[in-house]
Design a protein around this motif. Structure first.
Motif, PDB file in Angstrom:
ATOM      1  N   PRO A 194      37.582  41.501  40.944  1.00  0.00           N
ATOM      2  CA  PRO A 194      38.584  40.632  40.311  1.00  0.00           C
ATOM      3  C   PRO A 194      39.695  41.481  39.665  1.00  0.00           C
ATOM      4  CG  PRO A 194      36.366  40.136  39.516  1.00  0.00           C
ATOM      5  CD  PRO A 194      36.262  41.346  40.377  1.00  0.00           C
ATOM      6  N   THR A 195      40.917  40.990  39.759  1.00  0.00           N
ATOM      7  CA  THR A 195      42.047  41.721  39.195  1.00  0.00           C
ATOM      8  C   THR A 195      43.135  40.732  38.766  1.00  0.00           C
ATOM      9  OG1 THR A 195      43.786  43.338  39.677  1.00  0.00           O
ATOM     10  CG2 THR A 195      42.993  42.050  41.517  1.00  0.00           C
ATOM     11  N   PRO A 196      43.922  41.093  37.752  1.00  0.00           N
ATOM     12  CA  PRO A 196      45.029  40.220  37.365  1.00  0.00           C
ATOM     13  C   PRO A 196      46.240  40.357  38.297  1.00  0.00           C
ATOM     14  CG  PRO A 196      44.937  42.126  35.926  1.00  0.00           C
ATOM     15  CD  PRO A 196      43.725  42.196  36.823  1.00  0.00           C
TER      16      PRO A 196
END
Length: 181
Positions: free
Chosen positions: A157-159
């Motif tokens: 997961p990453t922004p």
């Protein structure tokens, strides 16, 4: 049949494994490390120094070291620099180096020389002593057998986001501006 005694063959295999781990890890720019309890392996920059992969991280502006704790286990995958294929996978024990110790000073001298794009390079050792963790990943023995099947995993997961498509009218608007100017 081999005329060598089994003990001799085991010693030769252990020496071969040790040499393979060292040579592959020394030449690789990144290693993929999965610490105990980490959801996935992460690419980490390192240096090979005195029989172990040395890492610095967990500080402002440095790489994260998830799941890597003093005395904890880790799995290290080394890939080829030119083709990207897996060369070797090995198990390691992580050892935290105490700032100011002789081992820490030697490891930091090697790491500092390989640290790219470091702001304030003269103050790196002091900053790493205050804010970061320096670890040695010491191989625990033989190389792991090659994996069977695909090891593909979903991305972490990453922004970060991908770009949205360019609006259909934008190229015409930009072309009009160029003609006027």
């Amino acid at each position: 049949m081999s005329s060598e005694p089994p003990a001799q063959a085991l010693i030769e295999q252990a020496l071969f494994d040790q040499a393979l781990i060292e040579e592959a890890t020394r030449k690789s720019g990144l290693i993929w490390v999965r610490g105990a309890g980490a959801p996935a392996a992460r690419p980490l920059w390192h240096v090979w120094h005195e029989g172990a992969a040395c890492l610095v991280g967990d500080g402002p502006g440095e790489q994260p070291l998830p799941g890597l704790t003093d005395g904890g286990a880790a799995e290290v995958a080394v890939r080829s620099k030119d083709k990207g294929g897996r060369l070797v996978t090995w198990r390691a024990t992580a050892h935290r180096l105490e700032p100011g110790s002789a081992q820490w000073e030697a490891a930091v001298a090697e790491l500092k020389g390989k640290r790219l794009n470091a702001p304030g390079s003269e103050e790196i050792p002091a900053r790493w002593a205050r804010e970061c963790t320096v670890l040695r990943l010491v191989p625990t023995g033989a190389v792991e057998p090659p994996p069977a099947g695909s090891l593909a995993e979903p991305p972490l997961p990453t922004p970060a986001t991908t770009r949205v498509p360019v609006p259909a009218a934008l190229p015409r608007l930009l072309a009009r501006r160029r003609k006027k100017g």
